[in-house]
Scaffold this motif. Structure first.
Motif, short mmCIF file in Angstrom:
data_model
loop_
_atom_site.label_atom_id
_atom_site.label_comp_id
_atom_site.label_asym_id
_atom_site.label_seq_id
_atom_site.Cartn_x
_atom_site.Cartn_y
_atom_site.Cartn_z
N PHE A 1 30.83 7.09 120.64
CA PHE A 1 29.90 6.01 120.98
C PHE A 1 28.50 6.30 120.45
CE2 PHE A 1 26.79 4.31 124.07
CZ PHE A 1 27.02 2.96 123.87
N ARG A 2 28.03 7.55 120.59
CA ARG A 2 26.71 7.90 120.08
C ARG A 2 26.67 7.81 118.56
NH1 ARG A 2 25.67 13.23 123.91
NH2 ARG A 2 25.36 12.07 125.89
N LEU B 1 24.05 5.60 116.33
CA LEU B 1 23.23 6.12 115.24
C LEU B 1 23.46 5.33 113.95
CD1 LEU B 1 23.51 9.98 115.82
CD2 LEU B 1 21.51 8.54 116.18
N GLU B 2 24.70 5.01 113.65
CA GLU B 2 25.00 4.24 112.44
C GLU B 2 24.36 2.85 112.51
OE1 GLU B 2 29.23 4.24 112.28
OE2 GLU B 2 29.36 6.21 111.28
N ASP B 3 24.44 2.21 113.68
CA ASP B 3 23.83 0.88 113.82
C ASP B 3 22.31 0.96 113.66
OD1 ASP B 3 26.33 -0.13 114.27
OD2 ASP B 3 26.15 -0.16 116.45
N ALA B 4 21.68 1.99 114.25
CA ALA B 4 20.23 2.13 114.14
C ALA B 4 19.81 2.39 112.70
CB ALA B 4 19.74 3.26 115.05
N ALA C 1 20.07 -0.82 110.66
CA ALA C 1 18.97 -1.74 110.97
C ALA C 1 17.69 -1.29 110.30
CB ALA C 1 18.78 -1.83 112.49
N TYR C 2 17.43 0.03 110.32
CA TYR C 2 16.22 0.54 109.66
C TYR C 2 16.29 0.32 108.15
CZ TYR C 2 13.03 3.93 107.60
OH TYR C 2 12.07 4.53 106.84
N LYS C 3 17.44 0.52 107.55
CA LYS C 3 17.59 0.32 106.11
C LYS C 3 17.35 -1.14 105.73
CE LYS C 3 20.80 1.26 102.30
NZ LYS C 3 20.75 -0.08 101.73
#
Length: 313
Positions: free
Chosen positions: A101-102, A106-109, A112-114
Motif C-alpha cells: 500500500f505504501r 509513493l508511486e502515485d505521489a 503527480a509530481y512529474k
C-alpha cells in the motif's frame, strides 16, 4: 467380574489413544496449511526464488515418543507453537500488505509530481514573457569597458516617439516606406528598419533590425540595430523581450555607440516589468558610472528622474 473390569480399562485406554491421534491429525493439518501460507508469503516478499526464502525458526523435533503412548504435555506444547506460528504468519502477511500500500502511495505521489513539473516546464517554454533577464549590470569579466569615441559623422538619434503611422492597408503602408540602396547592406538595412519603426510597423522593423545585428555584428550599425530592436519591442508592449534585446546589446558590444542607450532603456523595460527598485537603481548606477560623461542632457535628466522615482540612494 474381573473380565468385565479389564475390558473397561482396555476401552478407556483405547479411547484415550484415539483422542490423542485425532488431536495429532488436526494439528498436523494446521501445520501443513501454515507451511503453505508461509511459502506463499515468501514468494511474494522474495520473488527471486527459493534461494532468498527465510528458513523457519521453528523446526520439527524428532519424535521419541513410543507409538500409541499419549503425551498430554507434548500436545499442549505443540498446540502453543502452532498458535504462535499462525500469529507470525498473520503479522507477516499484514506487513506485506502495508508495504504494498505504501509503495502504491509513493508511486502515485511521484507521478503527480512529474505531471506538475512537466506542465510547469511546458508553460515556461511556451511563454515568451517568462524570459528572465540575468544581472543586467555585471558585464563579462573578459570584456573591457571603454567609453565609445564619437563617430566621424554623427548620425541623428531616432526620435523619442515614432512618426505617425501611414494610412491604408498593411501592404500599402509597407509600399509607402522607401527602401534605400546605397550598396552598404548593413547601412541600408538599418535605415530601412529605422523607417519601419518610425511608421510603427513594428514586426517588419524588428525583422529588418535583427537581420542587420545578426549578419553584421562587427558593423557600427549593429549597435544601432540591436538597440532599436529593443525599442521596437518596448513600443509594441513587450518589455520582457525588449529587456533581453537591450541587455544583449550592452553585454556583447559595450563599446558600441548605442550601448549607453540600451542601458537607459533597459531600466525603462524593468520598470514596466515591475522589477524591484534595487535592480533598476543598479542599472542607472552602471549607466552613470560607465557613460555618464557622454550622456546627453536629456538622457541625464531622464536618469535623475528615474532614480528619484525608484528612490535610489
Amino acid at each position: 467380574m474381573r473380565i468385565l473390569i479389564a475390558a473397561a480399562f482396555l476401552t478407556a485406554g483405547f479411547g484415550t489413544i484415539g483422542s490423542a491421534r485425532a488431536q495429532d491429525a488436526a494439528i498436523g493439518g494446521r501445520v501443513d496449511r501454515l507451511e503453505r501460507e508461509m511459502r506463499a508469503v515468501q514468494r511474494k516478499v522474495f520473488p527471486g526464488g527459493a534461494a532468498q526464502t527465510v528458513e523457519p525458526q521453528i523446526l520439527p523435533e524428532t519424535d521419541t515418543a513410543v507409538p500409541g503412548t499419549p503425551s498430554g504435555s507434548a500436545l499442549v506444547d505443540l498446540g502453543a507453537r502452532v498458535a504462535a506460528l499462525e500469529s507470525q504468519s498473520a503479522s507477516l502477511t499484514g506487513q506485506v500488505e502495508q508495504g504494498q500500500f505504501r509503495l502504491r502511495q509513493l508511486e502515485d505521489a511521484f507521478n503527480a509530481y512529474k505531471r506538475s513539473a512537466d506542465a510547469r516546464l511546458k508553460a515556461l517554454e511556451d511563454t515568451a514573457s517568462a524570459v528572465a533577464v540575468r544581472d543586467p549590470i555585471v558585464p563579462d569579466a573578459d570584456v573591457a569597458i571603454v567609453v565609445p569615441k564619437p563617430a566621424a559623422k554623427p548620425t541623428p538619434k531616432p526620435a523619442e516617439t515614432p512618426a505617425v503611422k501611414p494610412a491604408g492597408t498593411r501592404a500599402q503602408q509597407l509600399a509607402a516606406i522607401e527602401k534605400p540602396a546605397t550598396g552598404d547592406a548593413a547601412e541600408d538595412g538599418y535605415a530601412y528598419g529605422y523607417r519601419l519603426w518610425q511608421a510603427r510597423l513594428y514586426p517588419e522593423a524588428r525583422r529588418e533590425l535583427e537581420g542587420v545585428a545578426t549578419k553584421f555584428p562587427k558593423h557600427r550599425r549593429a549597435s544601432y540595430s540591436q538597440n532599436l530592436l529593443g525599442r521596437a519591442y518596448l513600443d509594441a508592449g513587450a518589455p520582457s523581450l525588449a529587456a533581453v534585446a537591450f541587455y544583449e546589446n550592452y553585454k556583447k558590444n559595450p563599446n558600441g555607440e548605442r550601448a549607453p542607450d540600451s542601458l537607459y532603456y533597459l531600466a525603462q523595460a524593468l520598470v514596466k516589468l515591475k522589477k524591484p527598485s534595487g535592480e533598476i537603481c543598479k542599472v542607472y548606477g552602471e549607466l552613470s558610472q560607465l557613460y555618464g560623461a557622454k550622456l546627453s542632457a536629456e538622457m541625464k535628466a531622464g536618469v535623475e528622474r528615474g532614480r528619484t522615482e525608484q528612490k535610489c540612494k
